[in-house]
Design an enzyme around this catalytic site. Structure first.
Site, short mmCIF file in Angstrom:
data_model
loop_
_atom_site.label_atom_id
_atom_site.label_comp_id
_atom_site.label_asym_id
_atom_site.label_seq_id
_atom_site.Cartn_x
_atom_site.Cartn_y
_atom_site.Cartn_z
N ASP A 63 21.90 63.32 -43.19
CA ASP A 63 20.52 62.49 -43.54
C ASP A 63 20.76 60.79 -43.26
O ASP A 63 21.88 60.67 -43.33
CB ASP A 63 20.85 62.87 -45.28
CG ASP A 63 19.64 62.70 -45.57
OD1 ASP A 63 17.95 62.70 -45.40
OD2 ASP A 63 19.65 61.88 -47.11
N GLU A 121 18.46 61.95 -38.33
CA GLU A 121 17.95 61.41 -38.67
C GLU A 121 18.00 60.07 -38.48
O GLU A 121 18.34 59.11 -39.58
CB GLU A 121 17.41 61.43 -40.37
CG GLU A 121 15.86 61.28 -40.93
CD GLU A 121 16.17 61.02 -42.67
OE1 GLU A 121 14.83 60.73 -42.36
OE2 GLU A 121 17.39 60.91 -43.23
#
Length: 731
Positions: free
Chosen positions: A400, A453
């Site tokens: 993330d 990401e």
């Protein structure tokens, strides 16, 4: 009488500031015998039993007891008997301070080097048998602490009796506590450099209390895996050359109220029926605030206790593997919250976070960023990535917020950040950490895949770490990267009224300019269907029929576009409302008693068929990352809102995708095709009646004609259904 305890030692013991309690507590030879000292707050009497002798220790006050075993040259085997109430029963206890360290020299060496790839086996709490006695070893890294004590339900949350010892320069504190086993609840009482105390959860806890409670729990796994066949075959083909279709979900809200084991009864069947190859769990590690959806982690080594135990989580992963479904998980090494019982200033000073606030405070989320330049912190995170893949058999990690890690000026204005040593904005420590993490996980866990990401144009996200790019950096070593540009551009196009789409045609074609710069996955994730962004179907223009048609056409385009695909839960059946973590998907839309149920079931049937046809046609996935796997047929038909392209497998076998993003039927629309095939047949049409469309479908193969078109020597004429995507294969 025992010789008196040095006043300094006494004061440090009682204040929780002694670095070597084993040096003064327990049994030690002295002139004239062996002295025994015990720290037992609230005890009324302490007795030593040894070699048939019973010696009542002198009460020295403040919970300290001492006595002399005369005429002994070495420490004998002994036991303690403790009475806590006048006239109460004696309790037999084993003295924690009679044991040598239970942590090995190799462990300490690797910790000191920041290279302990199985850090969770050394630090944290471990129920074990040490020197023939059952108990639990507690070990924690707190280099700035003046002292550390264990406290828990087994001490009635009074940590005075269990000071830990410092193991040299590593900053590790250790204590073996006899009689404490699985299920014990604990924390660490840490004396800060200024002498104040803070009580902290274990950063390495592998099980935690269920929020809002925050303590750590001694645990051990007793799970027996049954996925050997899955693990043996999962790495036989590189992921970028294999079918990969991901169903993303938030475990607590997919079916609200279900535990890990109850999810294991329903989730594999549902995902298998829809044909997804993988699931991706939104962040699972323990977090205090459910509204963060798991992205503000306090327990990096513990699956959230909201849904069950770590073994229960393993049961869920195992069930998915037995169904032939891979398991990915969102992993959050970018930041952590400031809760005063967790990692923030853990031992009284910045430890896991950078000491400079310009490097530690995350401006977007009010959290703290890790100090990736500190070897022990980097070790904590690298080992954590290995832990989830190795101990829970995960097939991959989606990392993330990578962009926030890579740039020192991320969300910061001029003067709010410090350049790196070369004057640049790149976070060199974070780059090195990500490279080490990827290299280590791929080496230790064959067959896994990592996803980034990453929303910028950072060069080499999926390049090997030893291959230096034009910017002077080696690749980050990820297996794949989320294609945020494709997501943003394609959704921007799809949201426009068809009459305006011709002015945004390039937004659907631009992704092919950079399609082979990285190994991409195309995400329609949870972030795109919350916070006022609307669900996927609700983004689409027009009435309800047109919204669904646009939704279906978009999915057909997405599944045919180079790159793997990811779809968030609820979008597979065109949920109209935004996702809510409180109540999850609107499953009632699929209730046969609901009047519009066929509309939603039709979209779900399309997703099933997309996955089925996708998996059966290597042309849609085998050459995702090489230019030879794709050719535009027509990419400039802006006035028509039409896109057509070919996909090829490793043998050159094609699949033709034609997308009509206008609300009109286009009859006799000519498409240039290779002249090597006599006819083409539809294999999927998003306008089919069974999906809720108008059923403008081609039931018969379309013959190839020797009419040059779109720069090709042959072509075919076909009817394009409105707001639809059609896939064709040579007949």
């Amino acid at each position: 009488m025992a010789p008196p305890l040095d006043p300094g030692d006494r004061a440090r013991l009682l204040a929780g500031e002694h670095h070597d309690p084993h040096g003064v507590l327990g049994a030690h030879p002295v002139r004239g015998g062996v002295v025994v000292r015990v720290l037992r707050p609230w005890a009324k009497e302490v007795v030593v039993l040894t070699k048939g002798r019973r010696v009542v220790l002198h009460d020295d006050g403040d919970g300290l007891f001492s006595g002399l075993l005369p005429l002994l040259r070495k420490v004998p085997a002994y036991e303690l008997r403790v009475r806590y109430e006048d006239g109460g029963d004696e309790l037999a206890v084993v003295d924690p301070y009679r044991f040598l360290p239970s942590l090995g020299e190799l462990d300490l060496h690797l910790i000191g080097e920041g290279r302990h790839e199985e850090l969770w086996t050394a630090l944290g709490s471990h129920a074990l048998t040490h020197e023939g006695v059952a108990g639990t070893r507690f070990a924690v890294w707190a280099p700035n602490a003046r002292g550390v004590r264990v406290t828990g339900d087994f001490t009635h949350w009074d940590g005075t009796a269990l000071p830990m010892r410092s193991l040299g320069s590593t900053g590790v504190w250790e204590l073996f506590v006899p009689g404490v086993g699985e299920g014990a609840v604990y924390k660490y009482d840490i004396t800060r450099p200024d002498g104040s105390h803070t009580v902290r959860a274990d950063p390495m806890a592998r099980r935690t209390e269920c929020p809002p409670n925050t303590a750590s729990i001694v645990t051990a796994s007793h799970y027996t895996w049954d996925d050997a066949e899955w693990l043996a075959r999962r790495g036989t083909r590189p992921h970028h050359e294999a079918p990969l279709s991901v169903y993303e979900l938030h475990l607590p809200s997919w079916r609200p109220g279900l535990t890990y084991r109850e999810l294991a009864e329903q989730l594999p069947e549902y995902v298998l029926d829809l044909g997804f190859t993988h699931v991706e769990f939104m962040a699972v590690a323990e977090h205090p605030f459910s509204g963060s959806w798991g992205y503000q982690v306090t327990g990096f080594y513990a699956p959230t206790a909201r849904l069950g135990t770590p073994d229960d989580f393993k049961f869920l992963v195992d069930a998915l593997h037995r169904a032939g479904i891979g398991v990915l998980m969102d992993w959050v090494p970018a930041h952590f919250p400031k809760d005063d019982w967790a990692l923030a200033e853990f031992d009284g000073r910045p430890l896991y976070e950078h000491e400079d606030p310009r490097r530690s405070h995350h401006p977007d989320w009010g959290t703290l960023e890790f100090d990736y330049g500190r070897k022990e912190v980097r070790n904590f995170l690298v080992a954590n990535a290995v832990y989830w893949c190795q101990e829970f058999h995960l097939d991959g990690l989606r990392v993330d917020a990578v962009a926030s890690m890579l740039y020192l000026d991320y969300s910061r204005e001029h003067g709010e950040w410090l350049p790196n040593e070369f004057g640049g904005r790149e976070n060199l420590d974070a780059v090195a950490f990500l490279q080490e993490m990827n290299a280590t996980v791929y080496r230790r866990c064959p067959g896994i895949v990592t996803f980034a990401e990453e929303s910028t144009a950072w060069d080499g996200v999926t390049r090997a770490t030893d291959q230096v790019g034009p910017g002077g950096f080696g690749g980050l070593g990820f297996g794949m990267k989320w294609n945020m540009g494709w997501m943003h551009d394609s959704l921007g196009y799809a949201e426009k009224e068809p009459v305006h789409r011709k002015y945004h045609h390039h937004e659907m074609t631009f992704s092919m300019v950079y399609a082979y710069s990285e190994n991409y996955i195309l995400p329609i994730s949870h972030d795109e269907v919350v916070h006022g962004k609307r669900s996927l179907v609700s983004k689409m223009p027009g009435d309800w029929w047109q919204q669904r048609a646009n939704h279906r056409a978009y999915l057909g385009f997405m599944w045919a576009h180079p790159g793997k695909q990811l779809l968030f839960m609820g979008q597979e059946f065109a949920q109209g409302a935004e996702w809510s973590a409180e109540h999850g998907p609107d499953w009632w839309l699929l209730d046969p008693s609901y009047g519009a149920e066929p509309d939603h079931r039709g979209v779900r049937d399309l997703v099933r068929d997309l996955n089925t046809v996708y998996a059966a046609n290597p042309s849609l996935w085998e050459r995702d990352t090489v230019p030879d796997g794709f050719q535009w047929v027509v990419g400039d038909a802006a006035e028509d809102n039409v896109f057509a392209f070919l996909r090829f497998d490793g043998f050159g076998s094609p699949l033709l995708a034609v997308c009509n993003f206008s609300p009109v039927v286009r009859h006799d629309y000519r498409i240039g095709v290779p002249d090597t095939f006599a006819a083409w047949a539809e294999v999927l049409n998003t306008d089919a009646a069974r999906y809720g469309g108008g059923d403008v479908v081609g039931t018969d193969p379309v013959k190839t004609e020797s009419v040059p078109w779109h720069g090709r020597s042959a072509s075919l004429k076909m009817t394009l259904p409105p707001l639809a995507t059609v896939w064709l294969r040579p007949a």
